[in-house]
Design a protein around this motif. Structure first.
Motif, PDB file in Angstrom:
ATOM      1  N   ASP A 100      -2.690  98.512 -15.546  1.00  0.00           N
ATOM      2  CA  ASP A 100      -2.631  97.943 -14.187  1.00  0.00           C
ATOM      3  C   ASP A 100      -3.075  96.482 -14.118  1.00  0.00           C
ATOM      4  O   ASP A 100      -3.388  95.995 -13.022  1.00  0.00           O
ATOM      5  CB  ASP A 100      -3.477  98.776 -13.201  1.00  0.00           C
ATOM      6  N   SER A 101      -3.104  95.790 -15.246  1.00  0.00           N
ATOM      7  CA  SER A 101      -3.488  94.373 -15.192  1.00  0.00           C
ATOM      8  C   SER A 101      -2.741  93.592 -16.267  1.00  0.00           C
ATOM      9  O   SER A 101      -2.294  94.160 -17.261  1.00  0.00           O
ATOM     10  CB  SER A 101      -5.002  94.212 -15.387  1.00  0.00           C
ATOM     11  N   PRO A 102      -2.623  92.303 -16.081  1.00  0.00           N
ATOM     12  CA  PRO A 102      -1.981  91.482 -17.123  1.00  0.00           C
ATOM     13  C   PRO A 102      -2.801  91.468 -18.410  1.00  0.00           C
ATOM     14  O   PRO A 102      -4.016  91.659 -18.387  1.00  0.00           O
ATOM     15  CB  PRO A 102      -1.924  90.086 -16.494  1.00  0.00           C
ATOM     16  N   LEU A 103      -2.123  91.233 -19.497  1.00  0.00           N
ATOM     17  CA  LEU A 103      -2.769  91.012 -20.783  1.00  0.00           C
ATOM     18  C   LEU A 103      -2.365  89.615 -21.249  1.00  0.00           C
ATOM     19  O   LEU A 103      -1.177  89.317 -21.374  1.00  0.00           O
ATOM     20  CB  LEU A 103      -2.328  92.058 -21.806  1.00  0.00           C
ATOM     21  N   VAL A 104      -3.365  88.763 -21.486  1.00  0.00           N
ATOM     22  CA  VAL A 104      -3.109  87.382 -21.891  1.00  0.00           C
ATOM     23  C   VAL A 104      -3.722  87.154 -23.263  1.00  0.00           C
ATOM     24  O   VAL A 104      -4.920  87.386 -23.465  1.00  0.00           O
ATOM     25  CB  VAL A 104      -3.691  86.370 -20.880  1.00  0.00           C
ATOM     26  N   ILE A 105      -2.899  86.705 -24.209  1.00  0.00           N
ATOM     27  CA  ILE A 105      -3.358  86.383 -25.561  1.00  0.00           C
ATOM     28  C   ILE A 105      -3.019  84.922 -25.818  1.00  0.00           C
ATOM     29  O   ILE A 105      -1.868  84.508 -25.676  1.00  0.00           O
ATOM     30  CB  ILE A 105      -2.662  87.281 -26.602  1.00  0.00           C
ATOM     31  N   GLN A 106      -4.023  84.142 -26.205  1.00  0.00           N
ATOM     32  CA  GLN A 106      -3.824  82.697 -26.323  1.00  0.00           C
ATOM     33  C   GLN A 106      -4.630  82.139 -27.504  1.00  0.00           C
ATOM     34  O   GLN A 106      -5.755  82.569 -27.761  1.00  0.00           O
ATOM     35  CB  GLN A 106      -4.269  82.027 -25.025  1.00  0.00           C
ATOM     36  N   PHE A 107      -4.047  81.179 -28.205  1.00  0.00           N
ATOM     37  CA  PHE A 107      -4.771  80.499 -29.293  1.00  0.00           C
ATOM     38  C   PHE A 107      -4.020  79.229 -29.651  1.00  0.00           C
ATOM     39  O   PHE A 107      -2.857  79.038 -29.272  1.00  0.00           O
ATOM     40  CB  PHE A 107      -4.936  81.401 -30.519  1.00  0.00           C
ATOM     41  N   SER A 108      -4.678  78.349 -30.395  1.00  0.00           N
ATOM     42  CA  SER A 108      -4.039  77.105 -30.827  1.00  0.00           C
ATOM     43  C   SER A 108      -3.858  77.112 -32.337  1.00  0.00           C
ATOM     44  O   SER A 108      -4.652  77.696 -33.083  1.00  0.00           O
ATOM     45  CB  SER A 108      -4.854  75.878 -30.396  1.00  0.00           C
TER      46      SER A 108
ATOM     47  N   ILE B  28      -5.089  75.069 -39.106  1.00  0.00           N
ATOM     48  CA  ILE B  28      -6.345  75.239 -38.365  1.00  0.00           C
ATOM     49  C   ILE B  28      -6.081  76.097 -37.130  1.00  0.00           C
ATOM     50  O   ILE B  28      -5.228  75.780 -36.306  1.00  0.00           O
ATOM     51  CB  ILE B  28      -6.938  73.888 -37.955  1.00  0.00           C
ATOM     52  N   PHE B  29      -6.832  77.200 -37.010  1.00  0.00           N
ATOM     53  CA  PHE B  29      -6.748  78.107 -35.859  1.00  0.00           C
ATOM     54  C   PHE B  29      -7.965  77.881 -34.969  1.00  0.00           C
ATOM     55  O   PHE B  29      -9.084  77.729 -35.457  1.00  0.00           O
ATOM     56  CB  PHE B  29      -6.719  79.564 -36.320  1.00  0.00           C
ATOM     57  N   ASP B  30      -7.718  77.887 -33.664  1.00  0.00           N
ATOM     58  CA  ASP B  30      -8.819  77.598 -32.743  1.00  0.00           C
ATOM     59  C   ASP B  30      -8.494  78.179 -31.362  1.00  0.00           C
ATOM     60  O   ASP B  30      -7.378  78.606 -31.076  1.00  0.00           O
ATOM     61  CB  ASP B  30      -9.030  76.081 -32.654  1.00  0.00           C
ATOM     62  N   ASN B  31      -9.505  78.189 -30.510  1.00  0.00           N
ATOM     63  CA  ASN B  31      -9.361  78.494 -29.082  1.00  0.00           C
ATOM     64  C   ASN B  31      -8.733  79.863 -28.814  1.00  0.00           C
ATOM     65  O   ASN B  31      -7.829  80.010 -27.986  1.00  0.00           O
ATOM     66  CB  ASN B  31      -8.538  77.399 -28.389  1.00  0.00           C
TER      67      ASN B  31
END
Length: 406
Positions: free
Chosen positions: A86-94, A324-327
């Motif tokens: 019942d809610s959004p799923l947000v996946i984020q990275f740089s 490089i992985f971040d955020n």
């Protein structure tokens, strides 16, 4: 201050905005929250904390960088389990491929709590795989792979990833109405419906197995003109004896056999005759196989839902290291994720590009100076050789004069 995510326009359902996981690598003790895989048979490369060769802020731009060429990478972290029901799923990275990657992954995987972090590898079951993947000129795409009922399903659309050396922000939003959106650098790169863009479910419609094209169905747009006839002079040989050829004077029929002129293309040859085409008066158009409801299709309003989200991992292979992985961020609020992206990646990207441009300009000038110095040195060497040759010529002339005097 709490923020809320609206889930419906007409139902008053609200969900509190939450961040389930966030990692900016702003602590030197980051490794205590991550587990390195030791899966047998894999040579894993190390990660190191760095902002890289160029950056906008030496501290804020620190992330974990792949540190060895031609290696697997296996690193994961766990957090408090949650469900995106019942809610959004947000996946984020740089992701920053500052090594100008030629072949290697830049994606992440999201797991449930069953993940054995010390044994994580390419076959470890995951829920979602998301992020860029580059290998040569043919593969430059963003993976969006969902596990649904035990099977991994790849997106049917093509999403091109960024392939330069700068940092880019990748965001996946999965909504409870079974829609999705992929953002790159906080701009929409793709969107749609889960059911349409993945093969989670059987098709709603199938071809009627009982239907078949009627025997008298004519789907030929044109037919041969029954009144057309072949001209009487049409049939001509494709090749004819060369009328300009003559028997060589030294030709001996007894020794060489009977002489025959060589064959040439016949200019009057018209090929196979075919009657002209006319519109078919019985044409009914292409026959379309009728469809029926698929008895194996059952709608699923909860394709989007995962009951337990618990871990995030980097399970990669890279030929050329240096990414490089971040955020990293997992939340239920797309708008808040956008703001966090601008506060992190967005706040330093312009300064990082400026620093890289300045480095490139310095490198260009250095290369020009080295090339000029090398050219000058080569010219000086040629001049010295010319001087030596001149001295030798003078010595030869003196010797000749002495010889004449004698």
């Amino acid at each position: 201050m709490k923020t809320w995510v609206f889930l419906a326009l007409f139902g008053v359902a609200l969900v509190e905005s939450k961040v389930f996981f966030e990692e900016r690598f702003d602590s030197p003790d980051w490794e205590k929250n991550w587990v390195q895989s030791a899966h047998k048979g894999k040579e894993f490369g190390p990660f190191k904390l760095t902002a890289g060769k160029f950056y906008g802020d030496a501290e804020k731009d620190k992330g974990i960088q792949t540190g060895q060429d031609a290696r697997f990478y296996g690193l994961s972290t766990k957090f408090e389990p949650f469900s995106n029901k019942d809610s959004p799923l947000v996946i984020q990275f740089s992701v920053k491929h500052e090594q100008n990657i030629d072949c290697g992954g830049g994606y992440l995987k999201v797991f449930d709590c069953s993940l054995d972090q010390k044994d994580m590898h390419g076959e470890s079951p995951y829920l979602i795989m998301f992020g860029p993947d580059i290998c040569g000129p043919g593969t430059k795409k963003v993976h969006v792979i969902f596990n649904y009922k035990g099977e991994n399903h790849l997106i049917k659309k093509e999403i091109r990833c960024k392939d330069d050396v700068f940092s880019h922000l990748y965001t996946l939003i999965v909504n409870p109405d079974n829609t999705y959106e992929v953002l790159i650098d906080n701009e929409k790169a793709q969107s749609g419906e889960l059911e349409e863009d993945w093969d989670f479910l059987p098709p709603k419609k199938i071809k009627d197995p009982e239907a078949k094209k009627p025997d008298d169905w004519d789907d030929r747009p044109t037919i041969a003109d029954p009144d057309d006839t072949k001209p009487e002079d049409w049939d001509q040989p494709e090749h004819i004896p060369d009328p300009d050829a003559t028997k060589p004077e030294d030709w001996d029929d007894e020794m060489d056999g009977e002489w025959e002129p060589p064959m040439i293309d016949n200019p009057d040859y018209k090929g196979e005759w075919k009657p002209k085409q006319i519109d078919n008066p019985d044409y009914k158009g292409p026959w379309i196989h009728p469809e029926i409801d698929n008895p194996e299709y059952t709608p699923d309003p909860e394709i989007y839902k995962y009951d337990e989200v618990c871990a995030l991992g980097l399970d990669l292979w890279q030929v050329k290291s240096g990414t490089i992985f971040d955020n990293f961020l997992i939340s239920n609020d797309p708008e808040e994720a956008r703001k966090i992206g601008e506060e992190t990646w967005g706040a330093t990207k312009d300064a990082a590009k400026k620093m890289k441009d300045e480095q490139d300009e310095e490198e260009r000038k250095r290369a020009e100076e080295e090339a000029k110095a090398a050219a000058d040195a080569e010219k000086d060497e040629d001049d010295d050789d010319d001087d030596d040759l001149g001295d030798e010529d003078e010595d030869d002339l003196d010797n000749d004069l002495e010889h004449d005097e004698l």
